[in-house]
Design a protein around this motif. Structure first.
Motif, mmCIF file in Angstrom:
data_model
loop_
_atom_site.group_PDB
_atom_site.id
_atom_site.type_symbol
_atom_site.label_atom_id
_atom_site.label_comp_id
_atom_site.label_asym_id
_atom_site.label_seq_id
_atom_site.Cartn_x
_atom_site.Cartn_y
_atom_site.Cartn_z
ATOM 1 N N LEU A 66 0.828 -1.205 0.000
ATOM 2 C CA LEU A 66 0.000 0.000 0.000
ATOM 3 C C LEU A 66 0.862 1.254 0.000
ATOM 4 O O LEU A 66 0.523 2.251 -0.650
ATOM 5 N N ALA A 67 1.976 1.222 0.706
ATOM 6 C CA ALA A 67 2.888 2.365 0.732
ATOM 7 C C ALA A 67 3.449 2.632 -0.660
ATOM 8 O O ALA A 67 3.524 3.787 -1.099
ATOM 9 N N MET A 68 3.824 1.572 -1.348
ATOM 10 C CA MET A 68 4.355 1.733 -2.709
ATOM 11 C C MET A 68 3.288 2.316 -3.634
ATOM 12 O O MET A 68 3.593 3.168 -4.474
ATOM 13 N N ASP A 69 2.043 1.873 -3.462
ATOM 14 C CA ASP A 69 0.953 2.438 -4.263
ATOM 15 C C ASP A 69 0.848 3.941 -4.038
ATOM 16 O O ASP A 69 0.647 4.707 -4.984
ATOM 17 N N GLY A 70 0.997 4.371 -2.782
ATOM 18 C CA GLY A 70 0.945 5.799 -2.471
ATOM 19 C C GLY A 70 2.094 6.561 -3.089
ATOM 20 O O GLY A 70 1.918 7.678 -3.598
ATOM 21 N N MET A 71 3.274 5.980 -3.069
ATOM 22 C CA MET A 71 4.432 6.643 -3.650
ATOM 23 C C MET A 71 4.266 6.760 -5.171
ATOM 24 O O MET A 71 4.533 7.817 -5.749
ATOM 25 N N VAL A 72 3.805 5.705 -5.787
ATOM 26 C CA VAL A 72 3.582 5.736 -7.242
ATOM 27 C C VAL A 72 2.542 6.797 -7.592
ATOM 28 O O VAL A 72 2.702 7.545 -8.562
ATOM 29 N N ALA A 73 1.483 6.893 -6.798
ATOM 30 C CA ALA A 73 0.444 7.896 -7.053
ATOM 31 C C ALA A 73 1.007 9.314 -6.928
ATOM 32 O O ALA A 73 0.668 10.190 -7.731
ATOM 33 N N ALA A 74 1.868 9.541 -5.931
ATOM 34 C CA ALA A 74 2.468 10.863 -5.764
ATOM 35 C C ALA A 74 3.331 11.223 -6.973
ATOM 36 O O ALA A 74 3.294 12.357 -7.452
#
Length: 128
Positions: A66-74
């Motif tokens: 989930l953290a990686m998903d957030g970083m990719v979205a940013a």
């Protein structure tokens, strides 16, 4: 991200625990992600959590995903601002700069989540 007992819906405990783990990571980094902590956030017993996650490392991997998903979205937010036409070299450089800005913004605004992105081992087989 707000996680509470009210966010849990029967039948989706695994995802509720993963979101709770991500919330723990956001507030305390990867070391704050525990089975007991996530279970407490969701309002279930640790025994119930162990039905969905074998151990703390398994739960941390879910939080990391989930953290990686957030970083990719940013990074994607900044990348979306780059024009689509123009000099290919200039556009490539601007895409690289924009991706870097998103990465840095995420690291500054979400330090616990950012640290969680890079904790633990990488999955085998080139996944994720």
């Amino acid at each position: 991200m707000t996680t509470s007992k009210r966010s849990y819906h029967h039948g989706d405990l695994r995802n509720a625990l993963a979101r709770a783990a991500a919330h723990l990571a956001a507030t305390g980094g990867p070391d704050a992600v525990t089975i007991r902590g996530a279970a407490r956030e969701v309002g279930v017993t640790p025994t119930a959590a162990y039905r969905h996650f074998e151990n703390q490392a398994d739960l941390l991997e879910a939080a990391r995903s989930l953290a990686m998903d957030g970083m990719v979205a940013a990074m994607a937010d900044y990348l979306a601002e780059v024009p689509t036409d123009g000099d290919p070299v200039a556009l490539a450089l601007e895409r690289l700069r924009s991706t870097g800005r998103g990465y840095i913004r995420f690291a500054i605004e979400e330090p616990g989540v950012f640290r969680t992105c890079f904790t633990g081992g990488l999955r085998e087989g080139g996944e994720g």
